[in-house]
Design an enzyme around this catalytic site. Sequence first.
Site, mmCIF file in Angstrom:
data_model
loop_
_atom_site.group_PDB
_atom_site.id
_atom_site.type_symbol
_atom_site.label_atom_id
_atom_site.label_comp_id
_atom_site.label_asym_id
_atom_site.label_seq_id
_atom_site.Cartn_x
_atom_site.Cartn_y
_atom_site.Cartn_z
ATOM 1 N N CYS A 76 0.862 -1.198 0.000
ATOM 2 C CA CYS A 76 0.000 0.000 0.000
ATOM 3 C C CYS A 76 0.900 1.251 0.000
ATOM 4 O O CYS A 76 1.682 1.446 0.931
ATOM 5 C CB CYS A 76 -0.914 -0.011 1.210
ATOM 6 S SG CYS A 76 -1.808 -1.575 1.411
ATOM 7 N N CYS A 207 -16.588 -1.762 9.204
ATOM 8 C CA CYS A 207 -15.987 -0.429 9.202
ATOM 9 C C CYS A 207 -15.184 -0.348 7.907
ATOM 10 O O CYS A 207 -14.233 -1.117 7.734
ATOM 11 C CB CYS A 207 -15.086 -0.270 10.423
ATOM 12 S SG CYS A 207 -14.078 1.223 10.409
HETATM 13 S S1 SF4 Z 1 -2.157 -0.550 4.986
HETATM 14 FE FE1 SF4 Z 1 -2.269 -2.492 6.109
HETATM 15 S S2 SF4 Z 1 -2.085 -4.031 4.509
HETATM 16 FE FE2 SF4 Z 1 -1.359 -2.129 3.578
HETATM 17 S S3 SF4 Z 1 0.889 -2.153 3.923
HETATM 18 FE FE3 SF4 Z 1 -0.061 -1.055 5.637
HETATM 19 S S4 SF4 Z 1 -0.335 -2.561 7.244
HETATM 20 FE FE4 SF4 Z 1 -0.021 -3.675 5.317
#
Ligand code: SF4
Length: 333
Positions: A76, A207
Amino acid sequence: MNERFAAGAPGSGAAVDLSGAVRHDWTRGQVRALFCLPFPDLIFHAQRIHRLHFDPREVQISTLLSIKTGGCPEDCAYCPQSAHYATGVKAEKLMDAAAVIAEAQAAKRAGASRFCMGAAWRNPKDRDLDAVCTMVEGVKALGLETCATLGMLTDAQARRLKDAGLDYYNHNLDTSPEFYDEIITTRTYRDRLDTLDRVRAAGINVCCGGIVGMGESREDRVGMIVALATLPRHPESVPINMLVQVEGTPLATGTVLDPLEFVRTIAVARICMPASVVRLSAGREDMSEETQALCFVAGANSIFYGPKLLTTSNPGRDRDLVLMDRLGLTPME
Ligand code: SF4
């Protein structure tokens, strides 16, 4: 202004329903038209609809604790906890259940009604889920609502969390389906929707929201709201986050979103999901008190409370209390 207005080009015939009824058939044209309303009209309707479903003086307060920080295999682009980026966040082990429950006790004393536990996983291993279930049981026993965000779940894992007493599961759609691939490549939009379906099927409240200010267009913000507001059931909680630009992530630089566009996003979320709690979430640290006040007027009725939001800072507890006091807001029971 009427409770319906024409959307799109004159004569297009598309009407936007401003009655405040819960609907699941929002179209892009209608949501786009809401974003394009003159600001006073948009805020007026959002506040009016807010009052049909909620006491406008009440704000639900949640506290978020990172129970397993860093080293996440997902990519992400906004996240300092991703192992793909050098952000200085160290990978830690899952916290001990007793320590988590002690944090929940402190959050309750500070006024929180819901305690959210976040783990930086793609998905939990069954062994880790045992420990999380122990935490959920312990937090629930304190009389707090429980929430967890642990990544993707199987049907069996969702049912185990439900049996342990989990009230809410957070899993965000993040952005529009069209912009999604610019932000995450390690799992798909469909994966996210499937996890939401599993959470629903297990009987856990959902959520689910997203992040704005990631370089997306307004049309992507429209697409995100449409994706949320056309789910078979609206999420009970809808966190709307303003990107926190963290050094080392791909989104560390870039144009900061106009705060008024953020307020518009909150207002459109309120109108399209009128009975959901809309949470003013990450990014409050960099937001003026005036912008936060406008968000409350636009229909936000929940905040994360406490000095840290997972790994980024959040306004201190005292500052939040002073602001709520100045605005005449009280914690929702
Ligand atoms: S948002 Fe959640 S799933 Fe995405 S990199 Fe960060 S911790 Fe990992």
